[in-house]
Design a protein around this motif. Structure first.
Motif, PDB file in Angstrom:
ATOM      1  N   VAL A  78      19.574  22.650  12.175  1.00  0.00           N
ATOM      2  CA  VAL A  78      19.633  23.514  12.006  1.00  0.00           C
ATOM      3  C   VAL A  78      19.918  24.781  10.851  1.00  0.00           C
ATOM      4  O   VAL A  78      19.781  25.661  10.005  1.00  0.00           O
ATOM      5  N   LEU A  79      20.784  23.451  10.234  1.00  0.00           N
ATOM      6  CA  LEU A  79      20.999  24.216   8.624  1.00  0.00           C
ATOM      7  C   LEU A  79      20.451  23.662   7.449  1.00  0.00           C
ATOM      8  O   LEU A  79      19.851  24.951   6.475  1.00  0.00           O
ATOM      9  N   ALA A  80      18.727  22.840   8.402  1.00  0.00           N
ATOM     10  CA  ALA A  80      17.770  22.188   7.497  1.00  0.00           C
ATOM     11  C   ALA A  80      16.500  22.965   7.059  1.00  0.00           C
ATOM     12  O   ALA A  80      15.581  23.159   6.189  1.00  0.00           O
ATOM     13  N   VAL A  81      16.669  23.524   8.413  1.00  0.00           N
ATOM     14  CA  VAL A  81      14.992  24.401   8.853  1.00  0.00           C
ATOM     15  C   VAL A  81      15.378  25.853   8.150  1.00  0.00           C
ATOM     16  O   VAL A  81      16.160  26.555   9.207  1.00  0.00           O
ATOM     17  N   PRO A  82      14.632  26.474   7.988  1.00  0.00           N
ATOM     18  CA  PRO A  82      13.955  27.860   8.364  1.00  0.00           C
ATOM     19  C   PRO A  82      13.815  28.912   9.426  1.00  0.00           C
ATOM     20  O   PRO A  82      13.268  27.915  10.684  1.00  0.00           O
TER      21      PRO A  82
END
Lengths: 819, 125
Positions: A25-29
């Motif tokens: 969730v935090l790494a992907v746009p």
């Protein structure tokens, strides 16, 4: 105490799943429909993410720039205006590029992408349609051609190439953590700059100023109502005209061949076949309110006995602003003013000896040609009786963020590209013949660079003759007391009405371009002043045909003011630039009040009339009377021109100007145009005016009940961020003015740079623009001029000797760029 | 609470802060994971809380340092429909806290999973 270790791997795997989910969730746009969120892990990390984009002092230290040939000093004043001192022009433009990129990098990027049709790569599907059109027009190819032309011009190429090197020097030093916030939000990286990119910025300005395309609407209206009605409703000349070039100004040259052709021209008007076109909406509607004012007042009319020059281009109001202010010094060049970010030199400004400014000429330079293909495969098209030409094809691939690429096959005819192919568009299958495409220009840069060092009237004329597009009304004044206004730019060499309607196969082709010495110019006129405000260029004594979208209200108003002014001062010029007086309202409101039938009107409508009657036609921000007038007039307009509604539902809509309505109310209140097509009886002006008031009264009265509601709420001026993100925009500004007033303020456009130059003593000026020098949202200089501008205030500026800045260390921040 | 119990968390905080100045955002997760692995006497569930606290604290202090006094946090708060700078700071702290907490807990579970059979699972303090 400890518990037994039960199923440890299962728990670990569960925890791992949760942690990996969080990581993902935090790494992907993330995308939600057309909305995109950056990867939040990086974006919200305060040590490398969004908040690092706003280090206010990132520019405040000396720098090594290997591309320089000698040290260059930049002194920033308290407004973050750079005063650049270089020992050569090559270094000057290098550092100008570096400095502008430091403050406006995202703007550079987005402007070039817009012109080339590459916005969708970063903005996604919402700009796909715009990109498709721009690709078909061929902005990128045009930029390539301009780049090639620059390479043949040593001075121009040195300026644009050194400027690009400076921009790239900045980009190469930039770490991702330093990217402007927009790059982080949209999750992309800056691209290298080049002279071609500068050409794209110029092309973008041509889209803004030179892209009027009313031919299809004109043709429809002519075919629906007849030529006589068309000419009555859309006259090129009116009794009220106040031409830019005063009547009686001599024209020094003559195009005898063209004059002969004009005299013998058989005005053949052929109807557009297949006019029953279905509707289409939302395709690049032209921006209303684009225009400008400029004027010069000669020594006979000023208090000082030296000229005054004023300019305020009315363009889209954006954050960052379309302009970047600066002062440049090198090799005898000493100039202050504004430039378009991405373009070297100063576009509007002044030097020790002179000042100059621009407004848009607005001649129609975009024509539509009917295309008749000779075969189903569209390999050739007809060009006349028995003649054909090949149809070229080029493939454009448009990358669209979050969606599949769009692959488009563009048909290019002898007249130009077929831009619209959707059969639901009135322009589908027509070829676009745009002067900007037909004549790649290297001249604009050369013209402005020459203006930067101009001194005499001859310098001004020589510089403005270099200029090609978009055509501008250039004003000039110098310390010798000369004033001048020249129509600068390439003007089509046309026969009467040529290009006014969709051109049929076999109609005479364009005759080329007028020689530049045929461009109208007025210098040191007996009246003692010159002004332009996008009205018609010349009086009827100018022999060469042209047409355009002219409006005379601002031009008449400024001529009225200047004509009554003697002993003019800078304070007068400010008052004129901030003038909220609505000439259209002054001529129309009394007609509405005289025609309205008050018998049987309900209390609310009577109350509105009572509130409107004392109005003196000033569009003041806190006045409610302009709300009544504008709402009422809009309803009268809608009801009067109801015949146009079926013609207006797609991208080719056009309605008669308010001037026509105003004159009709005054001169012919029984005109059939006032007849409501939906009723069996025949209405006159009084009936329409009264019905319109009754219709708007409840809504307008309810607005009046809102405490404090006034003109500024209805007009709703705003300065919007380039991406239209409200959080980065300034809304709710309490500003007066209207599109037709000298203070030409609309919700999205307005005076983008107010400049008044006083050529008495050392040249000095009062300036302001609605924005700030920094393009970085949240920076203290992001929007610090907006409130000053909104309050009608200015900043005093002048040229500074370097020694003075060295001695003012507390006022100016010095940055040294070392080779 | 004794120094021996606090010290690892302080070391975790200091190390995470230093590495975040130099390395990408995910380094916080790596350090948190290592912290979780190192806490032999802490139950996995309980390892989450010091992780959450450290992560939130580091992110919040960083956000206040770089954004405090400026207008950008407020603007970004509105971009994310959080209303104000306070909303952005809260979201920032939450993301930092959850990242560190989750990976600290994962580290503790990894240690537990690798513990030889029969060795009892530690309980919370």
């Amino acid at each position: 105490m400890t518990k037994p270790n039960k199923r440890p791997w299962l728990k670990f795997l569960l925890a791992l799943s949760g942690a990996l989910l969080l990581l993902a969730v935090l790494a992907v746009p993330l995308s939600f429909g057309e909305s995109h969120l950056p990867a939040l892990g990086c974006f919200l990390n305060p040590y490398e993410g969004a908040l690092r984009s706003n280090d206010a002092d990132y520019w405040d230290h000396d720098l090594d720039l290997p591309g320089l040939r000698a040290p260059v000093d930049v002194y920033y004043d308290a407004r973050l205006v750079p005063h650049i001192y270089a020992s050569s022009l090559a270094d000057l433009y290098y550092v100008q590029g570096y400095v502008q990129a430091q403050h406006r990098l995202f703007q550079f990027d987005i402007t070039a992408r817009a012109a080339e049709g590459r916005l969708s790569e970063v903005l996604g599907e919402r700009t796909r349609e715009l990109d498709l059109v721009r690709r078909r027009i061929g902005g990128g190819r045009l930029a390539d051609q301009i780049d090639s032309l620059w390479k043949q011009d040593a001075a121009a190429y040195e300026a644009v190439s050194r400027y690009a090197e400076g921009v790239n020097a900045y980009i190469s030093q930039l770490r991702p953590v330093d990217y402007p916030i927009e790059y982080k939000l949209l999750d992309f990286a800056p691209e290298p700059w080049s002279p071609r990119s500068t050409a794209l910025v110029a092309i973008n300005m041509a889209y803004t100023l030179n892209f009027s395309q009313d031919d299809v609407a004109n043709t429809r209206i002519r075919d629906r109502f007849g030529l006589a009605a068309y000419d009555f409703l859309f006259p090129q000349r009116t009794d009220d005209d106040a031409p830019i070039i005063p009547a009686g100004t001599p024209f020094s040259a003559e195009d005898t061949a063209l004059l002969r052709a004009i005299r013998s021209y058989d005005d053949r008007l052929l109807p557009l076949v297949g006019d029953a076109t279905p509707v289409r909406t939302g395709l690049e509607p032209s921006v209303k309110g684009i225009g400008s004012n400029n004027w010069v007042v000669g020594p006979t009319r000023t208090a000082s006995g030296d000229p005054l020059l004023a300019n305020d281009p009315h363009l889209s109001l954006t954050l960052p602003s379309i302009w970047f202010e600066g002062e440049l010094h090198a090799e005898g060049l000493n100039v202050h003013g504004v430039s378009l970010p991405g373009v070297p030199g100063i576009t509007i400004g002044f030097n020790e000896d002179c000042a100059w400014g621009v407004t848009n000429v607005g001649h129609d330079v975009l024509d539509w040609h009917e295309v008749v293909y000779t075969d189903a495969a569209k390999t050739r098209h007809e060009t006349g009786a028995g003649t054909t030409a090949p149809v070229a094809r080029r493939v454009e691939r448009i990358k669209v963020r979050g969606a599949e690429d769009v692959v488009d096959s563009v048909l290019v005819t002898a007249y130009g590209p077929v831009v619209y192919t959707d059969t639901a568009d009135a322009r589908a299958g027509l070829a676009m013949d745009w002067l900007t495409l037909r004549q790649p220009s290297a001249g604009a840069i050369r013209a402005f660079l020459q203006l930067n060092t101009a001194s005499t009237l001859q310098d001004f004329i020589a510089a403005s003759q270099q200029y090609e597009w978009p055509a501008q009304n250039m004003v000039f004044a110098n310390r010798a007391g000369d004033i001048a206004l020249r129509i600068s730019g390439t003007l089509p060499r046309e026969l009467p009405r040529q290009g006014e309607f969709v051109r049929r196969v076999g109609e005479p082709a364009l005759q080329g371009y007028l020689a530049s010495d045929l461009n109208p110019i007025a210098a040191n006129p007996p009246q003692g002043y010159l002004a332009s405000a996008n009205q018609i260029t010349t009086a009827a004594d100018y022999p060469y045909p042209y047409r355009g979208g002219f409006d005379h209200h601002r031009g008449r108003r400024i001529n009225q003011l200047l004509g009554n002014t003697t002993g003019a001062t800078v304070a007068d010029m400010k008052r004129y630039q901030l003038d909220d007086y609505g000439l259209l309202a002054a001529e129309t409101a009394p007609q509405l009040l005289a025609l309205v039938d008050r018998r049987g009107l309900e209390t609310r409508a009577l109350g509105l009339l009572a509130a409107l009657e004392p109005w003196r036609y000033e569009y003041s921000a806190e006045d409610f009377a302009p709300v009544i007038f504008e709402e009422w007039l809009a309803e009268v307009d809608r009801r009067t021109w109801d015949e146009f509604t079926p013609l207006q539902r797609d991208g080719a809509g056009l309605r008669p100007a308010n001037w026509r309505l105003s004159r009709l109310l005054l001169e012919d209140p029984g005109s059939t145009w006032f007849d409501d097509q939906t009723t069996p009886v025949r209405e006159n002006a009084s009936a329409i005016v009264t019905a319109a008031l009754v219709a708007v009264a409840p809504r307008v009265d309810s607005l009046n009940q809102i405490k404090g509601y006034a003109w500024a709420d209805l007009n709703a001026p705003a300065v919007s961020h380039l991406t239209r993100m409200p959080a980065f925009s300034r809304t709710g500004l309490r500003i007066g003015g209207r599109a037709g007033a000298l203070n030409a303020q609309t919700s999205t456009t307005g005076p983008s740079w107010r400049m008044i130059v006083d050529l008495s003593g050392p040249t000095h000026a009062e300036v302001v623009y609605p924005g700030g020098q920094s393009g970085r949202p949240g920076n203290p200089h992001y929007d610090d001029f907006v409130d000053v501008w909104a309050a009608g205030q200015y900043f005093a500026v002048r040229l500074h000797p370097r020694e003075e800045l060295e001695a003012s260390a507390k006022t100016f921040t010095k940055v040294r760029f070392r080779p | 609470m004794t120094l021996s119990r606090i010290l690892p968390t302080v070391v975790f905080l200091a190390l995470a802060f230093l590495l975040l100045l130099l390395a990408p955002w995910w380094v916080l997760m790596v350090v948190a994971f290592a912290y979780g692995c190192s806490r032999a006497r802490v139950s996995p569930g309980f390892a989450f809380w010091p992780g959450l606290l450290v992560g939130a604290l580091i992110y919040l202090l960083g956000a206040l340092w770089y954004g405090g006094g400026g207008e950008l946090p407020g603007m970004l708060g509105r971009v994310f429909s959080l209303g104000s700078a306070g909303g952005l700071y809260a979201l920032t702290a939450l993301v930092g806290g959850l990242s560190a907490g989750a990976f600290a807990m994962l580290g503790a579970y990894a240690r537990a999973a690798l513990r030889p059979a029969g060795v009892p699972e530690p309980r919370a303090y």
